[in-house]
Write a protein that holds these residues in place. Structure first.
Motif, short mmCIF file in Angstrom:
data_model
loop_
_atom_site.label_atom_id
_atom_site.label_comp_id
_atom_site.label_asym_id
_atom_site.label_seq_id
_atom_site.Cartn_x
_atom_site.Cartn_y
_atom_site.Cartn_z
N ILE A 232 0.77 -1.43 0.49
CA ILE A 232 -0.37 0.60 0.28
C ILE A 232 1.12 1.29 -0.10
CG2 ILE A 232 -1.76 1.24 1.59
CD1 ILE A 232 -2.93 -1.06 2.28
N TRP A 233 1.57 1.50 1.10
CA TRP A 233 2.92 2.05 1.19
C TRP A 233 3.23 3.16 -0.26
CZ3 TRP A 233 5.42 2.74 6.82
CH2 TRP A 233 5.87 3.77 7.01
N GLY A 234 4.04 2.09 -1.23
CA GLY A 234 4.65 2.66 -2.48
C GLY A 234 4.45 3.39 -3.15
N ASN A 235 2.30 2.49 -3.53
CA ASN A 235 1.75 3.35 -4.23
C ASN A 235 0.97 4.36 -3.84
OD1 ASN A 235 1.54 1.27 -6.80
ND2 ASN A 235 0.23 0.12 -4.50
N LEU A 236 0.28 4.77 -2.01
CA LEU A 236 0.35 6.28 -2.03
C LEU A 236 1.35 7.46 -1.96
CD1 LEU A 236 -0.56 4.60 1.60
CD2 LEU A 236 -2.45 5.69 0.06
N ALA A 237 3.50 6.61 -1.72
CA ALA A 237 3.83 7.41 -1.68
C ALA A 237 3.91 8.29 -2.97
CB ALA A 237 4.98 7.02 -0.94
N LYS A 238 3.88 7.30 -4.10
CA LYS A 238 4.58 7.68 -5.09
C LYS A 238 3.66 8.11 -6.64
CE LYS A 238 5.02 5.70 -9.85
NZ LYS A 238 3.85 6.42 -10.76
N VAL A 239 1.96 8.46 -5.80
CA VAL A 239 0.91 8.82 -6.13
C VAL A 239 0.74 10.53 -5.46
CG1 VAL A 239 -1.55 9.08 -5.96
CG2 VAL A 239 -0.19 7.23 -6.78
N GLN A 240 1.23 11.06 -4.38
CA GLN A 240 1.28 11.63 -4.20
C GLN A 240 1.73 12.43 -3.83
OE1 GLN A 240 -2.12 12.38 -2.42
NE2 GLN A 240 -1.56 14.70 -2.88
N VAL A 241 3.07 12.01 -3.87
CA VAL A 241 4.05 13.62 -4.31
C VAL A 241 4.44 14.05 -5.74
CG1 VAL A 241 6.53 13.08 -4.02
CG2 VAL A 241 5.82 12.26 -2.59
N ALA A 242 3.67 12.39 -6.58
CA ALA A 242 4.05 13.02 -7.91
C ALA A 242 2.68 14.14 -8.12
CB ALA A 242 3.71 11.83 -9.34
N ARG A 243 1.03 13.83 -7.65
CA ARG A 243 0.12 14.55 -7.43
C ARG A 243 0.91 16.09 -7.14
NH1 ARG A 243 -5.47 12.26 -6.28
NH2 ARG A 243 -5.78 11.22 -8.54
N GLY B 138 -7.74 21.13 1.74
CA GLY B 138 -8.63 19.65 1.24
C GLY B 138 -8.13 18.61 1.02
N LYS B 139 -7.32 18.46 0.14
CA LYS B 139 -7.19 17.02 -0.74
C LYS B 139 -5.72 18.11 -0.78
CE LYS B 139 -10.46 15.37 -3.58
NZ LYS B 139 -10.32 15.06 -5.28
N VAL B 140 -4.56 17.80 -0.01
CA VAL B 140 -3.29 18.73 0.12
C VAL B 140 -2.60 18.65 -0.85
CG1 VAL B 140 -2.09 16.61 0.40
CG2 VAL B 140 -1.70 18.24 1.82
N HIS B 141 -2.56 18.65 -2.55
CA HIS B 141 -2.06 18.66 -3.29
C HIS B 141 -2.60 20.09 -4.00
CE1 HIS B 141 -4.25 15.66 -5.03
NE2 HIS B 141 -4.98 16.42 -5.55
N GLN B 142 -3.88 20.23 -3.67
CA GLN B 142 -4.50 21.05 -4.15
C GLN B 142 -5.02 22.66 -3.24
OE1 GLN B 142 -8.11 18.85 -5.95
NE2 GLN B 142 -7.41 18.28 -7.43
#
Length: 616
Positions: free
Chosen positions: A329-340, A556-560
């Motif tokens: 789970i963690w590797g996917n979460l990190a990649k997606v959120q940092v890229a976003r 809200g959504k931390v990347h936006q």
């Protein structure tokens, strides 16, 4: 022998990054091997940046992908993160071309001791350029549908088929690939095996490159393919057992997806630095353009996104040491959120640049455009964002079941950047994390630690109260998201199940994907809270007073973020710190990481450290 082989293995990741900075010199100096000007010119001509690659190899970059137990310098995951940031901030073509070294990691994950020793020796001698050959033209991310054949024959294998699109497909020396060794009676998940093929040692047949593909970004990279025509290889080329290929592939991707965050941090730094430099020097309305309130807030928000992205990356790197089995789970979460975080920042900065963003004049602003194009690839490769989100979504029921049942433990090693870590052991990565995630599991402890804080220094009672409120909001949001998982899996009342029928075997409910997206944003917020709580006493006043953290938790959504959302006082504080780091030659970071001096020539190769302990 590289310059790194005789150096002391007792430096921090920060010192290692600063050493590579000096090795490269100022990227604004055109006489250096890796500089912004030549990167743009080569990119326009679709040329591989050979001089920059050669310079990086001279540093001994390859050694950081070989474990210490096998003679290399791979001990700390954060070393790779920091080195990747240094390279990517200069030229993603170099970073992406040479970071294929990470695919030799699959030998450390699935190889026998004999295979590991042999491959380690090859990498350490230099000249090994691996490529990852999983995807096929007709199947994309559906690896289980691959048709590339690896036919067993008397202790050898005959390889036939084409892999595309592949980074370094034509120019690689070694190919890591999936080949079908089973037949129609073999379960789909056990039908493929993994091979690490040295192209110079094939016994017969041909290995040829497939022509390059024109790409939106990474125009200097060898994005192409590789074809095998009745190519016979020794059985030694197989990694792991027959039929274990898909599992090994997924285990490797969980590691590399996590390392992708360094690419995003590097490109994000250069994009913000380029725009900040330009707008600070540009005079509009009787003052620097950077002081226009809208521009000031835009720069502050972009800076804040980088800080949150860094927190998520640092916690993930430490997690690779401490909770390696949880990265399904963690590797996917990190990649997606940092890229976003970086992708959204890039779009916002492009708007702030205005018309200059649309012009292709040969000036420093062109570097922003190149980084904008190149950084977009992070959300695509090593598993695109939809693939990563689908993987998270499929594990949500297990995550919901596991949450709240974790044992109480000491969370200091995960968050305190001074805490020592065990050696990174990639072979411990598992595709079955059983829903465990240490970051979410630590949240109750983080909230208890937050509740115990007293106002002090820049952390006044008002901000502390706000952080308490936001912290409790994180717990409520997490519990609400996990409660939605079961509902999202059910067919809505009154809906005929036949209405949802599909011929596709991919049936993940969009509602689960939505929950996965919201969880990825929440994960980054919890990581930021943890980093702040455990490092307030040694990272300076800006970090300690928590204005940046409050601003992050207010999103809200931390990347936006939207124009006007950021409190004016917080915007001024964030922008001031960003400009301080910009003018003083530091990375945009919660840490102090010094860049090469302005105008500095590349280093002559003396007095450079080689490896890292586990504390930052």
């Amino acid at each position: 022998m590289t310059q790194l082989e005789s150096e002391s293995p007792t430096v921090t990741p920060i010192a290692l990054a600063e050493s590579l900075e000096k090795w490269f010199g100022d990227p604004g100096t055109e006489s250096n091997s890796l500089n912004f000007s030549s990167a743009l010119e080569l990119d326009e001509r679709n040329e591989l940046p050979a001089a920059g690659i050669e310079r990086l190899r001279g540093f001994g970059f390859n050694r950081f992908f070989v474990p210490e137990r096998l003679g290399g310098n791979l001990r700390a995951a954060e070393d790779i993160l920091m080195l990747t940031r240094v390279i990517a901030r200069r030229d993603m073509n170099v970073a992406v071309s040479e970071s294929t070294q990470v695919w030799m990691m699959l030998a450390w994950i699935g190889g026998t001791p004999e295979q590991q020793a042999k491959h380690a020796a090859s990498v350490l001698q230099g000249g090994v350029v691996p490529c990852l050959a999983y995807s096929e033209p007709e199947h994309g991310a559906d690896l289980a549908a691959n048709t590339f054949r690896a036919t067993p024959d008397g202790g050898q294998y005959v390889l036939s088929g084409e892999k595309w699109p592949i980074n370094r497909g034509r120019t690689s020396t070694h190919v890591v690939l999936l080949g079908t060794t089973g037949d129609g009676t073999t379960p789909a998940k056990r039908r493929q095996s993994m091979f690490l093929v040295d192209r110079s040692t094939v016994l017969s047949g041909e290995v040829t490159g497939v022509p390059r593909v024109p790409t939106y970004g990474l125009r200097g990279c060898d994005i192409s393919g590789v074809a095998f025509d009745e190519t016979r290889v020794d059985g030694f080329a197989r990694l792991g057992a027959e039929g274990e290929g898909l599992e090994l592939a997924l285990r490797g991707l969980l590691v590399t997806r996590t390392f992708c965050t360094g690419l995003s941090l590097g490109t994000g730094d250069t994009m913000l630095r380029t725009v900040g430099d330009f707008l600070s020097d540009r005079v509009l309305y009787d003052g620097p353009a950077a002081e226009i309130p809208y521009v000031n807030e835009s720069l502050a928000n972009a800076y804040l996104s980088l800080l949150v992205a860094e927190c998520e990356s640092l916690v993930a790197m430490r997690g690779l040491h401490l909770y390696t089995e949880q990265f399904s789970i963690w590797g996917n979460l990190a990649k997606v959120q940092v890229a976003r975080l970086v992708d959204f920042q890039a779009k916002a900065l492009a708007r702030t640049l205005g018309a200059r963003y649309f012009m292709r004049a040969h000036e420093h602003v062109g570097t922003f455009q190149k980084m904008y194009r190149d950084s977009a690839v992070v959300s695509v490769f090593d598993g695109s964002e939809p693939v990563c989100m689908d993987s998270i979504a499929l594990q949500l029921p297990a995550l919901a079941k596991a949450y709240g049942h974790d044992r109480d433990e000491d969370w200091r090693p995960l968050y305190d950047l001074r805490a020592e870590l065990p050696v990174f052991e990639p072979h411990r990565v598992s595709v079955f994390g059983r829903g465990r995630d240490a970051t979410f599991a630590s949240l109750p402890h983080l909230l208890d630690r937050l509740a115990a804080l007293e106002p002090s220094g820049g952390l006044d009672a008002g901000r502390l109260a706000a952080l308490h409120t936001r912290g409790e909001g994180l717990r409520e949001e997490l519990e609400a998201l996990l409660a939605r998982v079961q509902d999202a899996r059910r067919t809505p009342a009154g809906q005929d199940p036949a209405d949802t029928a599909t011929t596709s075997t991919k049936t993940t409910a969009p509602a689960l994907i939505r929950i996965a997206e919201e969880l990825s944003a929440l994960h980054a917020k919890v990581a930021a809270l943890g980093i702040w709580l455990f490092n307030r006493d040694h990272l300076g006043e800006f970090f300690a007073d928590g204005a940046w953290l409050e601003a992050a938790l207010n999103r809200g959504k931390v990347h936006q973020y939207e124009t006007g959302d950021l409190d004016p006082a917080a915007a001024r504080t964030l922008a001031a710190e960003m400009h301080r780091q910009r003018t003083e030659g530091e990375y945009f970071s919660l840490l102090t990481v010094r860049m090469a001096e302005p105008g500095a020539s590349e280093e002559d190769g003396t007095d450079r450290p080689s490896a890292s302990p586990t504390a930052a």
